[in-house]
Motif scaffolding. Structure first.
Motif, PDB file in Angstrom:
ATOM      1  N   LEU A 202       0.814  -1.205   0.000  1.00 10.07           N
ATOM      2  CA  LEU A 202       0.000   0.000   0.000  1.00 10.07           C
ATOM      3  C   LEU A 202       0.853   1.264   0.000  1.00 10.07           C
ATOM      4  O   LEU A 202       0.360   2.356  -0.308  1.00 10.07           O
ATOM      5  CB  LEU A 202      -0.940   0.009   1.210  1.00 10.07           C
ATOM      6  N   GLU A 203       2.114   1.145   0.357  1.00 12.58           N
ATOM      7  CA  GLU A 203       3.035   2.278   0.370  1.00 12.58           C
ATOM      8  C   GLU A 203       4.167   2.024  -0.625  1.00 12.58           C
ATOM      9  O   GLU A 203       4.449   0.879  -1.000  1.00 12.58           O
ATOM     10  CB  GLU A 203       3.614   2.492   1.772  1.00 12.58           C
ATOM     11  N   GLY A 204       4.820   3.105  -1.035  1.00 10.58           N
ATOM     12  CA  GLY A 204       5.960   2.974  -1.931  1.00 10.58           C
ATOM     13  C   GLY A 204       5.585   3.137  -3.389  1.00 10.58           C
ATOM     14  O   GLY A 204       4.407   3.210  -3.745  1.00 10.58           O
ATOM     15  N   GLN A 205       6.595   3.203  -4.253  1.00 10.86           N
ATOM     16  CA  GLN A 205       6.418   3.434  -5.678  1.00 10.86           C
ATOM     17  C   GLN A 205       6.376   2.110  -6.435  1.00 10.86           C
ATOM     18  O   GLN A 205       7.291   1.294  -6.321  1.00 10.86           O
ATOM     19  CB  GLN A 205       7.565   4.304  -6.219  1.00 10.86           C
ATOM     20  N   LEU A 206       5.313   1.920  -7.205  1.00 10.40           N
ATOM     21  CA  LEU A 206       5.123   0.690  -7.955  1.00 10.40           C
ATOM     22  C   LEU A 206       5.282   0.952  -9.449  1.00 10.40           C
ATOM     23  O   LEU A 206       4.678   1.873 -10.001  1.00 10.40           O
ATOM     24  CB  LEU A 206       3.744   0.092  -7.697  1.00 10.40           C
ATOM     25  N   LEU A 207       6.084   0.113 -10.116  1.00  5.23           N
ATOM     26  CA  LEU A 207       6.345   0.222 -11.542  1.00  5.23           C
ATOM     27  C   LEU A 207       5.846  -1.034 -12.237  1.00  5.23           C
ATOM     28  O   LEU A 207       6.358  -2.129 -12.003  1.00  5.23           O
ATOM     29  CB  LEU A 207       7.841   0.400 -11.791  1.00  5.23           C
ATOM     30  N   TYR A 208       4.838  -0.880 -13.096  1.00  3.72           N
ATOM     31  CA  TYR A 208       4.327  -2.019 -13.862  1.00  3.72           C
ATOM     32  C   TYR A 208       5.245  -2.322 -15.033  1.00  3.72           C
ATOM     33  O   TYR A 208       5.730  -1.405 -15.717  1.00  3.72           O
ATOM     34  CB  TYR A 208       2.914  -1.716 -14.384  1.00  3.72           C
ATOM     35  N   VAL A 209       5.480  -3.615 -15.300  1.00  2.00           N
ATOM     36  CA  VAL A 209       6.294  -4.046 -16.434  1.00  2.00           C
ATOM     37  C   VAL A 209       5.522  -5.109 -17.206  1.00  2.00           C
ATOM     38  O   VAL A 209       5.170  -6.156 -16.647  1.00  2.00           O
ATOM     39  CB  VAL A 209       7.657  -4.624 -15.986  1.00  2.00           C
TER      40      VAL A 209
ATOM     41  N   GLY B 237       0.882 -16.319 -22.096  1.00  2.73           N
ATOM     42  CA  GLY B 237       2.286 -16.684 -21.964  1.00  2.73           C
ATOM     43  C   GLY B 237       2.590 -17.320 -20.625  1.00  2.73           C
ATOM     44  O   GLY B 237       1.736 -17.487 -19.760  1.00  2.73           O
ATOM     45  N   ASN B 238       3.852 -17.681 -20.460  1.00  6.52           N
ATOM     46  CA  ASN B 238       4.320 -18.296 -19.218  1.00  6.52           C
ATOM     47  C   ASN B 238       5.671 -17.691 -18.865  1.00  6.52           C
ATOM     48  O   ASN B 238       6.668 -17.953 -19.535  1.00  6.52           O
ATOM     49  CB  ASN B 238       4.457 -19.808 -19.392  1.00  6.52           C
ATOM     50  N   ILE B 239       5.703 -16.878 -17.836  1.00  2.00           N
ATOM     51  CA  ILE B 239       6.952 -16.226 -17.446  1.00  2.00           C
ATOM     52  C   ILE B 239       7.447 -16.769 -16.113  1.00  2.00           C
ATOM     53  O   ILE B 239       8.207 -16.127 -15.408  1.00  2.00           O
ATOM     54  CB  ILE B 239       6.790 -14.696 -17.368  1.00  2.00           C
ATOM     55  N   SER B 240       7.050 -17.976 -15.792  1.00  2.00           N
ATOM     56  CA  SER B 240       7.452 -18.556 -14.517  1.00  2.00           C
ATOM     57  C   SER B 240       8.967 -18.716 -14.430  1.00  2.00           C
ATOM     58  O   SER B 240       9.564 -18.582 -13.359  1.00  2.00           O
ATOM     59  CB  SER B 240       6.766 -19.900 -14.298  1.00  2.00           C
ATOM     60  N   ALA B 241       9.612 -19.032 -15.570  1.00  2.00           N
ATOM     61  CA  ALA B 241      11.063 -19.219 -15.551  1.00  2.00           C
ATOM     62  C   ALA B 241      11.770 -17.930 -15.186  1.00  2.00           C
ATOM     63  O   ALA B 241      12.688 -17.919 -14.363  1.00  2.00           O
ATOM     64  CB  ALA B 241      11.537 -19.711 -16.919  1.00  2.00           C
ATOM     65  N   VAL B 242      11.350 -16.828 -15.777  1.00  5.34           N
ATOM     66  CA  VAL B 242      11.955 -15.541 -15.449  1.00  5.34           C
ATOM     67  C   VAL B 242      11.675 -15.177 -14.008  1.00  5.34           C
ATOM     68  O   VAL B 242      12.551 -14.726 -13.271  1.00  5.34           O
ATOM     69  CB  VAL B 242      11.417 -14.445 -16.394  1.00  5.34           C
TER      70      VAL B 242
ATOM     71  N   LEU C  48      12.435  -9.930 -23.064  1.00  5.92           N
ATOM     72  CA  LEU C  48      12.173  -8.508 -22.831  1.00  5.92           C
ATOM     73  C   LEU C  48      11.984  -8.215 -21.345  1.00  5.92           C
ATOM     74  O   LEU C  48      12.487  -7.224 -20.814  1.00  5.92           O
ATOM     75  CB  LEU C  48      10.936  -8.073 -23.616  1.00  5.92           C
ATOM     76  N   LEU C  49      11.251  -9.099 -20.686  1.00  8.27           N
ATOM     77  CA  LEU C  49      11.007  -8.910 -19.258  1.00  8.27           C
ATOM     78  C   LEU C  49      12.315  -8.980 -18.474  1.00  8.27           C
ATOM     79  O   LEU C  49      12.577  -8.150 -17.582  1.00  8.27           O
ATOM     80  CB  LEU C  49      10.030  -9.976 -18.766  1.00  8.27           C
ATOM     81  N   ALA C  50      13.153  -9.950 -18.801  1.00  2.00           N
ATOM     82  CA  ALA C  50      14.435 -10.082 -18.113  1.00  2.00           C
ATOM     83  C   ALA C  50      15.304  -8.846 -18.332  1.00  2.00           C
ATOM     84  O   ALA C  50      16.020  -8.404 -17.417  1.00  2.00           O
ATOM     85  CB  ALA C  50      15.157 -11.330 -18.596  1.00  2.00           C
ATOM     86  N   TRP C  51      15.258  -8.290 -19.532  1.00  2.00           N
ATOM     87  CA  TRP C  51      16.023  -7.072 -19.839  1.00  2.00           C
ATOM     88  C   TRP C  51      15.626  -5.919 -18.919  1.00  2.00           C
ATOM     89  O   TRP C  51      16.486  -5.222 -18.365  1.00  2.00           O
ATOM     90  CB  TRP C  51      15.804  -6.697 -21.310  1.00  2.00           C
ATOM     91  N   VAL C  52      14.329  -5.740 -18.723  1.00  2.00           N
ATOM     92  CA  VAL C  52      13.876  -4.644 -17.861  1.00  2.00           C
ATOM     93  C   VAL C  52      14.164  -4.930 -16.393  1.00  2.00           C
ATOM     94  O   VAL C  52      14.667  -4.074 -15.655  1.00  2.00           O
ATOM     95  CB  VAL C  52      12.360  -4.393 -18.075  1.00  2.00           C
TER      96      VAL C  52
END
Length: 367
Positions: free
Chosen positions: A193-200, A237-242, A213-217
């Motif tokens: 609830l506090e702090g800065q959140l960045l969606y990727v 998709g499936n990003i469980s590995a990342v 791409l996700l790993a790069w960011v």
């Protein structure tokens, strides 16, 4: 008079754009005409979202699924044409609404475009090399109405001279008025609830480069401990590995929720692909965004990201340009910069074009 049968046709894509636009329009039509019947016919592999939104659907295999299961193309085309023709014949829609691909993915709509009933085409921005071709224009001529989900003057789209065109504005699944406030959105997503959140995020998950791409960011997360990086598990998709590889990073978190259009208020900023729906939603909600345009066969994400950046409503960073990404992320630390960019973003998408389109269609069908 209002008891109409509406059929929405959406092909599978690398993301959820075709399906989301049509769901947004169907949602608005159902509010205005609850006695009507609504059916989706789709090859999208995210058809479970239709059930979640309360819509009946007929699912046909996507080309991607057929390739993975070993079906050859001729078998796929025969199956697709047969199911599509029979489904539309059985439902007998008063209005057929098709998104982006006027003949479908394998010309399966060509026979039914000559049948009785009204035909509406959702004409999203496309590369001129595609929509300017004579065959594409000939297909558009088979429709009774073209709805453009853009603000008039935003893009240039060639159209046949005799087909009526209506500019509806960006179509959204949820408007900001239907969304949760920031505190409610963070609670819904089980985020701090506090702090800065960045969606990727980089679309619906069908892009084979999604994980890369996700790993790069997320590689930048360690240098920016003041930000909590939040990546969504995409429906396609499936990003469980990342996620597993970055599970020890204290400021990286994964969420699973649809539709995020209800919860954009949770985020202070975003890094996202410049697809139509993501762009419309983030701009409408005033989320300062770093846009990463991805190559697409039809959609010109580079052009869209450039327009946004030129309007000072966001930043454009090319994929894997780490130096520019780091420099741009530092700008997000300034709250006054975020506030200025957010205000510019909201000026680009001020309302929900799906609501306007629904009103227009109901008036049009009565006439």
């Amino acid at each position: 008079m209002n008891k109409k049968r509406w059929l929405f046709y959406a092909v599978n894509g690398l993301g959820l754009g075709h399906l989301t636009r049509l769901m947004g329009l169907a949602h608005q039509l159902r509010q205005r005409s609850p006695e009507s019947q609504f059916l989706f016919l789709t090859s999208s592999e995210a058809e479970s979202l239709l059930w979640q939104e309360g819509f009946a659907s007929v699912k046909v295999p996507s080309q991607a699924a057929c390739r993975r299961s070993g079906l050859n193309y001729s078998t796929y085309v025969c199956l697709l044409h047969t199911v599509v023709t029979n489904a539309i014949s059985a439902f007998r829609p008063h209005v057929l609404i098709v998104d982006t691909f006027p003949a479908g993915s394998a010309q399966e709509l060509l026979p039914v475009l000559r049948w009785e009933g009204r035909r509406v085409f959702i004409y999203r921005e496309q590369k001129s090399a595609v929509c300017g071709e004579k065959w594409f224009q000939d297909l558009l001529a088979m429709y009774d109405l073209i709805l453009v989900p853009h603000t008039k003057g935003e893009v240039e789209l060639p159209v046949p001279p005799h087909v009526p065109v209506e500019w509806a504005g960006p179509m959204l699944l949820r408007s900001q008025m239907e969304a949760l406030d920031p505190k409610q959105a963070r609670s819904r997503l089980q985020l701090p609830l506090e702090g800065q959140l960045l969606y990727v995020g980089f679309g619906g998950g069908g892009d084979p480069e999604y994980e890369q791409l996700l790993a790069w960011v997320l590689a930048q997360a360690e240098c920016l401990p003041q930000w909590q990086f939040v990546c969504a598990r995409p429906p396609l998709g499936n990003i469980s590995a990342v996620a597993a590889n970055l599970s020890n990073a204290p400021n990286v978190q994964q969420i699973s929720y649809y539709p995020l259009a209800e919860c954009w208020g949770a985020f202070d900023a975003a890094i996202a692909a410049a697809g139509y729906n993501t762009a419309a939603e983030l701009l409408h909600n005033g989320i300062p965004t770093i846009w990463v345009p991805l190559p697409r066969q039809v959609d010109d994400q580079v052009c869209r990201a450039q327009r946004i950046a030129e309007s000072q409503a966001g930043w454009m960073v090319n994929p894997y340009d780490s130096e520019t990404l780091r420099a741009t992320l530092l700008q997000l630390n300034d709250a006054s910069v975020r506030s200025r960019v957010a205000a510019k973003a909201k000026q680009i998408v001020t309302g929900n074009g799906a609501a306007y389109a629904a009103d227009y269609l109901l008036s049009w069908i009565r006439s």
